[in-house]
Design a protein around this motif. Structure first.
Motif, PDB file in Angstrom:
ATOM      1  N   ALA A  75       0.713  -1.122   0.166  1.00 29.85           N
ATOM      2  CA  ALA A  75       0.117  -0.119  -0.016  1.00 29.85           C
ATOM      3  C   ALA A  75       1.029   1.170   0.079  1.00 29.85           C
ATOM      4  CB  ALA A  75      -0.764   0.007   1.248  1.00 29.85           C
ATOM      5  N   VAL A  76       1.810   1.285   0.721  1.00 29.71           N
ATOM      6  CA  VAL A  76       2.978   2.231   0.808  1.00 29.71           C
ATOM      7  C   VAL A  76       3.419   2.657  -0.534  1.00 29.71           C
ATOM      8  CG1 VAL A  76       4.830   3.448   2.052  1.00 29.71           C
ATOM      9  CG2 VAL A  76       3.194   2.183   3.303  1.00 29.71           C
ATOM     10  N   ALA A  77       4.001   1.440  -0.973  1.00 30.95           N
ATOM     11  CA  ALA A  77       4.439   1.425  -2.435  1.00 30.95           C
ATOM     12  C   ALA A  77       3.823   2.047  -3.333  1.00 30.95           C
ATOM     13  CB  ALA A  77       5.347   0.127  -2.689  1.00 30.95           C
ATOM     14  N   HIS A  78       2.589   1.650  -3.359  1.00 27.92           N
ATOM     15  CA  HIS A  78       1.593   1.961  -4.476  1.00 27.92           C
ATOM     16  C   HIS A  78       1.358   3.489  -4.427  1.00 27.92           C
ATOM     17  CE1 HIS A  78      -1.472   1.364  -7.472  1.00 27.92           C
ATOM     18  NE2 HIS A  78      -2.403   1.929  -6.807  1.00 27.92           N
ATOM     19  N   ARG A  79       1.366   4.089  -3.294  1.00 23.04           N
ATOM     20  CA  ARG A  79       1.084   5.460  -3.160  1.00 23.04           C
ATOM     21  C   ARG A  79       2.342   6.538  -2.798  1.00 23.04           C
ATOM     22  NH1 ARG A  79      -4.420   6.724  -0.086  1.00 23.04           N
ATOM     23  NH2 ARG A  79      -4.329   8.488  -1.271  1.00 23.04           N
ATOM     24  N   LEU A  80       3.583   5.977  -3.157  1.00 20.63           N
ATOM     25  CA  LEU A  80       4.775   6.591  -2.833  1.00 20.63           C
ATOM     26  C   LEU A  80       4.700   7.744  -3.172  1.00 20.63           C
ATOM     27  CD1 LEU A  80       7.461   5.687  -1.764  1.00 20.63           C
ATOM     28  CD2 LEU A  80       8.350   5.683  -4.079  1.00 20.63           C
ATOM     29  N   ASN A  81       4.307   8.298  -4.441  1.00 23.58           N
ATOM     30  CA  ASN A  81       4.361   9.579  -5.031  1.00 23.58           C
ATOM     31  C   ASN A  81       3.426  10.475  -4.415  1.00 23.58           C
ATOM     32  OD1 ASN A  81       6.715   9.041  -6.648  1.00 23.58           O
ATOM     33  ND2 ASN A  81       5.294   8.355  -8.210  1.00 23.58           N
ATOM     34  N   GLU A  82       2.164   9.998  -3.486  1.00 23.37           N
ATOM     35  CA  GLU A  82       1.363  10.961  -3.221  1.00 23.37           C
ATOM     36  C   GLU A  82       1.597  11.602  -1.695  1.00 23.37           C
ATOM     37  OE1 GLU A  82      -2.837   9.445  -3.575  1.00 23.37           O
ATOM     38  OE2 GLU A  82      -2.071   7.744  -4.759  1.00 23.37           O
ATOM     39  N   PHE A  83       2.611  10.471  -0.939  1.00 20.61           N
ATOM     40  CA  PHE A  83       2.921  10.816   0.320  1.00 20.61           C
ATOM     41  C   PHE A  83       4.369  10.930   0.410  1.00 20.61           C
ATOM     42  CE2 PHE A  83      -1.399   8.761   0.635  1.00 20.61           C
ATOM     43  CZ  PHE A  83      -2.068   9.457   1.485  1.00 20.61           C
ATOM     44  N   PRO A  84       5.190  11.865  -0.108  1.00 20.62           N
ATOM     45  CA  PRO A  84       6.583  12.016  -0.112  1.00 20.62           C
ATOM     46  C   PRO A  84       6.890  12.522   1.233  1.00 20.62           C
ATOM     47  CG  PRO A  84       5.595  13.999  -1.137  1.00 20.62           C
ATOM     48  CD  PRO A  84       4.376  12.785  -0.996  1.00 20.62           C
ATOM     49  N   ARG A  85       6.150  13.187   1.981  1.00 17.05           N
ATOM     50  CA  ARG A  85       6.763  13.622   3.449  1.00 17.05           C
ATOM     51  C   ARG A  85       6.490  12.577   4.429  1.00 17.05           C
ATOM     52  NH1 ARG A  85       6.410  19.334   4.728  1.00 17.05           N
ATOM     53  NH2 ARG A  85       5.765  20.449   2.824  1.00 17.05           N
ATOM     54  N   CYS A  86       5.506  11.804   4.179  1.00 16.99           N
ATOM     55  CA  CYS A  86       5.399  10.502   5.274  1.00 16.99           C
ATOM     56  C   CYS A  86       6.587   9.519   4.926  1.00 16.99           C
ATOM     57  CB  CYS A  86       3.976   9.806   4.941  1.00 16.99           C
ATOM     58  SG  CYS A  86       2.725  11.047   5.666  1.00 16.99           S
ATOM     59  N   VAL A  87       6.693   9.297   3.595  1.00 14.01           N
ATOM     60  CA  VAL A  87       7.763   8.241   3.411  1.00 14.01           C
ATOM     61  C   VAL A  87       9.099   8.972   3.566  1.00 14.01           C
ATOM     62  CG1 VAL A  87       8.928   7.030   1.177  1.00 14.01           C
ATOM     63  CG2 VAL A  87       6.459   7.395   1.407  1.00 14.01           C
ATOM     64  N   THR A  88       9.369  10.188   3.645  1.00 15.48           N
ATOM     65  CA  THR A  88      10.833  10.809   3.747  1.00 15.48           C
ATOM     66  C   THR A  88      10.879  10.338   5.274  1.00 15.48           C
ATOM     67  OG1 THR A  88      10.575  12.400   2.099  1.00 15.48           O
ATOM     68  CG2 THR A  88      12.122  12.622   4.136  1.00 15.48           C
ATOM     69  N   GLY A  89       9.815  10.566   6.061  1.00 15.04           N
ATOM     70  CA  GLY A  89       9.913  10.238   7.663  1.00 15.04           C
ATOM     71  C   GLY A  89      10.406   8.765   7.988  1.00 15.04           C
ATOM     72  N   LEU A  90       9.847   7.976   6.937  1.00 14.06           N
ATOM     73  CA  LEU A  90      10.005   6.524   7.252  1.00 14.06           C
ATOM     74  C   LEU A  90      11.699   6.254   6.956  1.00 14.06           C
ATOM     75  CD1 LEU A  90       9.036   3.664   7.620  1.00 14.06           C
ATOM     76  CD2 LEU A  90       8.507   3.600   5.125  1.00 14.06           C
ATOM     77  N   LYS A  91      12.160   6.734   5.746  1.00 14.16           N
ATOM     78  CA  LYS A  91      13.266   6.456   5.281  1.00 14.16           C
ATOM     79  C   LYS A  91      14.466   7.285   6.345  1.00 14.16           C
ATOM     80  CE  LYS A  91      14.165   7.641   1.014  1.00 14.16           C
ATOM     81  NZ  LYS A  91      14.071   8.255  -0.392  1.00 14.16           N
ATOM     82  N   GLU A  92      13.982   8.327   6.815  1.00 12.20           N
ATOM     83  CA  GLU A  92      14.852   8.983   7.843  1.00 12.20           C
ATOM     84  C   GLU A  92      14.787   8.066   9.112  1.00 12.20           C
ATOM     85  OE1 GLU A  92      13.886  12.953   7.865  1.00 12.20           O
ATOM     86  OE2 GLU A  92      14.802  13.568   5.954  1.00 12.20           O
ATOM     87  N   GLY A  93      14.046   7.253   9.383  1.00 13.38           N
ATOM     88  CA  GLY A  93      13.797   6.551  10.737  1.00 13.38           C
ATOM     89  C   GLY A  93      13.098   7.089  11.778  1.00 13.38           C
ATOM     90  N   ARG A  94      12.310   8.267  11.343  1.00 13.29           N
ATOM     91  CA  ARG A  94      11.318   9.039  12.481  1.00 13.29           C
ATOM     92  C   ARG A  94      10.152   8.428  12.566  1.00 13.29           C
ATOM     93  NH1 ARG A  94       9.792  13.165  10.367  1.00 13.29           N
ATOM     94  NH2 ARG A  94      10.866  13.268   8.302  1.00 13.29           N
TER      95      ARG A  94
END
Length: 416
Positions: A75-94
């Motif tokens: 689900a996250v992968a499918h909407r990767l481009n719709e939620f860039p801030r949320c995914v950035t928080g995930l990649k930064e470990g927050r």
């Protein structure tokens, strides 16, 4: 003995919390990279080339995770481009995968900034509550018109069929009373299929949830069986196919010409009646002996248990596949049969995967010839963990929902 066992209680908690925060941040960052990889699988539909039924099925198979966690990653992968801030928080470990997953599965488009800010302090449960409070999108208003539409005559019931190279399309038009009966029958069969689907083992990769199409096919099959039971010597209604033995060309009775993989798929599981022809003249009908007996079916089910394609694990609606195609002289014997789910059965006949026998030395490969195994890709890491800040985690305070302002989707543009 743990290295913190000799420390005082408060100091021990502090040391363990520090390590937990660091490891959690690293895990979140790793999940962020996994999401990016899965997004590439999803964007280019590479999961189908690997022999999986869906991108979530591929993740559950190759990563060795539960189906529910695989659905979250997908689900996250499918909407990767719709939620860039949320995914950035995930990649930064927050942020954690569970936090971002809840947002990706339920949030409206354009709410990335709103929920990225909220997720910095909210738990997964609080995020679910916030998403429930979000207003549902309103339908677009109908354009106003000063003129009254002319009354149209009531439509007559009709069923129309059109066919192209790959599909047959049915358009059914019914009055509301008959349509209500039809809808009730569809819902009944779909509820039964979903109940069977929920009974499947959640630890195994389950097939996709039954759809209205599955319910429609079950409704048709049930009608066939009921009609056959009323006829003294009636047989199960069958699909009829004509095969030219010289040119190896098949077509449906009074229907279109079939592609090679569709012809082999129909004849493989003995689901149709085959008439052989040469130069347009019938030379004989295929015997029903290619249909496996109940005794042989039980032996096959006891041996294979599930779909034999690695990573599948489906147990319902399995087909008895001839490893050497029936039309090529393959025998209907246990050594030449294997259980496969409908998805992988059709994928085999379309060349997406290859299933080679005999049954006691079965080899399954993908379209590139790579052997497919049921083991995950997990292995000891060879690279250091991501260098990210420790995960602070949600603040954990009590949510005061009467102060919370849910995300408001933008209003649709007014029509001229």
């Amino acid at each position: 003995m743990s290295p913190t066992a000799s420390l005082a209680q408060d100091e021990r908690l502090s040391v363990l919390f520090d390590e937990l925060g660091e490891l959690t941040g690293q895990r979140n960052a790793i999940d962020g990279r996994i999401v990016e990889i899965v997004a590439e699988f999803d964007r280019d539909e590479l999961w189908a080339a690997a022999g999986a039924k869906s991108v979530a099925g591929l993740v559950a198979w190759k990563a060795g995770v539960s189906p529910s966690r695989a659905e979250t990653i997908a689900a996250v992968a499918h909407r990767l481009n719709e939620f860039p801030r949320c995914v950035t928080g995930l990649k930064e470990g927050r942020l954690s995968l569970d936090q971002v997953g809840v947002i990706a599965q339920r949030a409206a488009e354009g709410s990335d900034e709103h929920y990225a800010t909220l997720a910095a302090a909210a738990t997964v449960t609080q995020l679910r509550t916030a998403l429930k409070l979000a207003p549902k999108p309103l339908p677009e208003p109908e354009p106003e018109s000063d003129t009254q539409p002319e009354a149209e005559p009531a439509p007559e019931p009709s069923i129309n069929k059109t066919t192209d190279d790959q599909y047959t399309y049915w358009h059914i038009r019914l009055p509301h009373v008959e349509a209500a009966t039809f809808d009730a029958a569809l819902r009944s069969h779909q509820d039964a299929l979903i109940a069977e689907w929920k009974e499947l083992d959640e630890t195994a990769a389950r097939p996709p949830m039954p759809t209205t199409v599955d319910a429609f096919l079950r409704l048709v099959e049930t009608g066939w069986d009921a009609e056959a039971a009323r006829r003294p010597h009636g047989q199960h209604t069958t699909v009829v196919m004509h095969v030219d033995v010289k040119d190896k060309v098949g077509s449906l009775h009074l229907g279109p010409v079939l592609l090679q993989h569709d012809r082999q798929y129909l004849s493989c599981d003995a689901t149709c009646e085959v008439w052989f022809e040469r130069d347009g003249r019938p030379i004989g009908a295929g015997r029903t002996t290619r249909t496996i007996s109940r005794r042989l079916r039980r032996a096959l089910e006891r041996r294979d248990l599930t779909c034999v394609v690695p990573g599948c694990g489906a147990t319902r609606g399995l087909h008895a596949h001839h490893l050497r195609h029936w039309e090529d002289g393959g025998l209907t014997e246990l050594i030449n049969l294997a259980l496969v789910c409908p998805y992988h059965h059709r994928a085999h006949h379309r060349g997406l995967i290859t299933i080679v026998g005999p049954a006691d030395r079965l080899v399954v490969t993908d379209h590139a010839g790579r052997p497919m195994t049921s083991t995950s890709l997990a292995r000891p890491p060879t690279q250091p963990p991501p260098d990210v800040a420790p995960c602070p985690g949600p603040t954990g305070e009590r949510a005061r929902w009467w102060w919370y302002e849910p995300f408001q989707p933008p209003s649709p543009p007014a029509r001229n």
